[in-house]
Motif scaffolding. Sequence first.
Motif, PDB file in Angstrom:
ATOM      1  N   UNK A 206     -36.615  39.399  17.678  1.00  0.00           N
ATOM      2  CA  UNK A 206     -38.069  39.503  17.731  1.00  0.00           C
ATOM      3  C   UNK A 206     -38.608  39.270  19.143  1.00  0.00           C
ATOM      4  N   UNK A 207     -39.504  40.170  19.573  1.00  0.00           N
ATOM      5  CA  UNK A 207     -40.259  40.031  20.820  1.00  0.00           C
ATOM      6  C   UNK A 207     -39.359  39.699  22.006  1.00  0.00           C
ATOM      7  N   UNK A 208     -38.318  40.517  22.154  1.00  0.00           N
ATOM      8  CA  UNK A 208     -37.432  40.341  23.289  1.00  0.00           C
ATOM      9  C   UNK A 208     -37.191  41.688  23.951  1.00  0.00           C
ATOM     10  N   UNK A 209     -36.905  41.621  25.241  1.00  0.00           N
ATOM     11  CA  UNK A 209     -36.684  42.817  26.026  1.00  0.00           C
ATOM     12  C   UNK A 209     -35.343  42.663  26.748  1.00  0.00           C
ATOM     13  N   UNK A 210     -34.456  43.627  26.565  1.00  0.00           N
ATOM     14  CA  UNK A 210     -33.145  43.585  27.200  1.00  0.00           C
ATOM     15  C   UNK A 210     -33.035  44.741  28.186  1.00  0.00           C
ATOM     16  N   UNK A 211     -32.515  44.438  29.362  1.00  0.00           N
ATOM     17  CA  UNK A 211     -32.326  45.452  30.398  1.00  0.00           C
ATOM     18  C   UNK A 211     -30.867  45.419  30.822  1.00  0.00           C
ATOM     19  N   UNK A 212     -30.216  46.582  30.812  1.00  0.00           N
ATOM     20  CA  UNK A 212     -28.824  46.690  31.244  1.00  0.00           C
ATOM     21  C   UNK A 212     -28.815  47.132  32.700  1.00  0.00           C
ATOM     22  N   UNK A 213     -28.238  46.290  33.578  1.00  0.00           N
ATOM     23  CA  UNK A 213     -28.231  46.533  35.016  1.00  0.00           C
ATOM     24  C   UNK A 213     -26.801  46.722  35.505  1.00  0.00           C
ATOM     25  N   UNK A 214     -26.663  47.477  36.573  1.00  0.00           N
ATOM     26  CA  UNK A 214     -25.373  47.621  37.245  1.00  0.00           C
ATOM     27  C   UNK A 214     -25.049  46.296  37.932  1.00  0.00           C
ATOM     28  N   UNK A 215     -23.909  45.689  37.612  1.00  0.00           N
ATOM     29  CA  UNK A 215     -23.554  44.396  38.185  1.00  0.00           C
ATOM     30  C   UNK A 215     -23.381  44.474  39.702  1.00  0.00           C
ATOM     31  N   UNK A 216     -23.086  45.666  40.190  1.00  0.00           N
ATOM     32  CA  UNK A 216     -22.904  45.819  41.638  1.00  0.00           C
ATOM     33  C   UNK A 216     -24.245  45.927  42.355  1.00  0.00           C
ATOM     34  N   UNK A 217     -25.281  46.341  41.635  1.00  0.00           N
ATOM     35  CA  UNK A 217     -26.619  46.500  42.206  1.00  0.00           C
ATOM     36  C   UNK A 217     -27.617  46.104  41.145  1.00  0.00           C
ATOM     37  N   UNK A 218     -28.058  44.849  41.156  1.00  0.00           N
ATOM     38  CA  UNK A 218     -28.883  44.311  40.067  1.00  0.00           C
ATOM     39  C   UNK A 218     -30.246  44.979  39.969  1.00  0.00           C
ATOM     40  N   UNK A 219     -30.655  45.785  40.963  1.00  0.00           N
ATOM     41  CA  UNK A 219     -31.940  46.478  40.881  1.00  0.00           C
ATOM     42  C   UNK A 219     -31.813  47.850  40.234  1.00  0.00           C
TER      43      UNK A 219
END
Length: 751
Positions: free
Chosen positions: A140-153
């Motif tokens: 509930x009410x959560x946001x997940x973002x999958x990022x490249x571990x080599x480039x966190x942006x």
Amino acid sequence: MVPSRVVPVVVVALWLQAVGWGEAAVPLNMALPGCPSSCGDMAVPYPFGIGPGCYLDGFNLTCNDDGSHRPPKLFLGDGTVEVLEISLENTTVRVSSVVDTNGTVVPGVGTGNGTWGSGLAGAGPFYLTGQRNQLVVRGCNMQAVLLDARNSSYVVAACTSICAYVNSNPGLPALASQPMDHCSGVSCCQTSIYVGLTSYTVQLSPVGDMMPSFFFPAMGLVFIADAEWFDGNATNLGPLPNEEKPVVPATLDWTIGESDCTGRDGAPGSGTACSSSNSLCRDATGLSRSGHSCHCSPGYEGNPYIPDGCQDIDECARPEAYSCYGGCRNKPGLFSCFCPEGTQGDPRIRNGCIQKLSIGLFVGLAVGGGISLICLVPGIIYFMHKLKARQAKRLRAKYFKQNRGLLLQQLVDKDIAERMIFSLEELEKATNKFDEARKLGGGGHGTVYKGILSNQDVVAIKKSKITIQREIEDFINEVAILSQINHRNVVRLFGCCLETQVPLLVYEFISNGTLSEYLHVEDALSLSWQDRLRIAIDTASALAYLHSSALTSIIHRDVKSANILLDHRLIAKVSDFGASRGIPIDQTGVTTAIQGTFGYLDPEYYQTSRLTDKSDVYSFGVILVELLTRKKPSAFMHSEGTSLIAHFNLVISQDKLCEILDPQMISECLEGAKEVATLASRCLNLKGDERPTMRQVEMALERLLVENKNTEKGRSAELNCTLAQISNNNDENSRQYSAEQSLLLSASFPR
């Protein structure tokens, strides 16, 4: 306003590796001589192998046959990740990803880190297959973002899961703990992963600022699942929390080495792993992949990575698989299929070969049949005409009933309903049979085409994509509402077509796109202050009419800049009434399921499910802020983690409006902008009863428009705007949000 904080969500520990689909039995010549060819019921084809000398570098497997698993299980590398399927043809691996319900989030950071295991973060052969996997959030009410571990942006996927609660019933369990059939954004969301990775970082953050703490679930799941296995069905995961840890399969891709097939001309040779004759080499594709893979040539099967591993397929021994039911002759890599002697026809279909007729018998049958046919032709033509007309009539009746035509006649005056009905033939002629060149745009709910009717009226024809019951209900709702509305600032509905499987709506054609498209451009200048003020008045006038002047009070329920169309004179037209609700004059509101767009949604309606005309007033207040700042409510996030509306309310309370205004407004009419900002703040009051009505908002804006024309108000000094404030806001306004950030910071509620 609740400050941004880390949500106590449990992260799934994703440990992935391996190779594609598998064969249950072990064919000949699949493993190297003297090497294990299977583990339990799993085949082990080279370049994979168990033990030294039995595998290519990076493809070592472990067979756990110590009695702890029955039958023995196959694991990748050091034995931590179970291999479920291996496919040489697809160069993929399906592996078991155990959901760890005891995982934690790093305190105060809101991130969880994971890698695909040993060998994958560097030069290993394995990659996360974005096309075959989904990022899934359960909670509930959560946001997940999958990022490249080599480039966190670098964002590769983002997903937001939102729940609704009723304050008056604090004992209700969280939605995340209830089983559900679909993962559509409420308590569970899913999204595609468009770039393959060898390592990743999961970033978590809360969504919304009005959720009571006693409703927040203590646990949630964030994981990657094979899209074919999950297929949006959250029942595969069971309810949360759950003592049993669900086992989720995920799919990885793999390649051989880092060299491609250059100079090989598709044949085996040096520099690649393709060792078998009758094999082909293919270069790896994708942004994060290099190397090659080997495949048996057409007509051959087996293992192309070992000598003589690709063997000819005897197609004649598999008539069902190769569709040959007559005579068959196998050839190296090929086969021929024919009708046996004395028969004729199509040998590729069952019973397709029939006995040949003698010439005399054929002539006799032909003459007799010809005479009979001549006698029967008029009757057949008449019968077919009648049958076709009857079938067409039944089909139209079926679609009319399916598209709720009877309900439409009950909701709309009969004479009006008959005038609004268009035939499919007329609309096909108007759009040149829905030619792609006539397409104006499209979205998740359908496609809009430009059409020219027989009376030369230019119209926009909305063609829905699907016919689920909810979509048809929205369609009927929109027709019934728009048929009662006659206002210059509401898009005009000419009629509809009910003779097709998907219903069609015919609107007036609005040529200049949406307000959102005009505001959110990359140029420094957008609409002038005068135009923005007039568009706001047009929109307020339409909403005031809907609330108080129509036969039934109509709540739009999805007021946003993307639903405000502009014609060639920049006159605003409110559109998209699929989510609207009519409320009797003697009622102030109605309790209903939450619908709308995140960023514009009334928080009081969100918390109580009580829909009133003040819900539209709040959404209109968001549009006023959007006009003042040229920032997207669903995509803006301040450096302190606050939303656009929260930041706007803060600068208003601190008398620092210049810090958020569009620099163009500072140069054109700043004093007028201050008055509109004050009006917007009133519309955004958290208590609906303390917000003005849309009629009051319309009158306030009209008064301001007259003053704006007759006075010289508007210099920056009148609001004490410093050069630093203007410069700072100009820098922030010019910031371009990437598609990944827009996806990350936006969400939609069901329509």
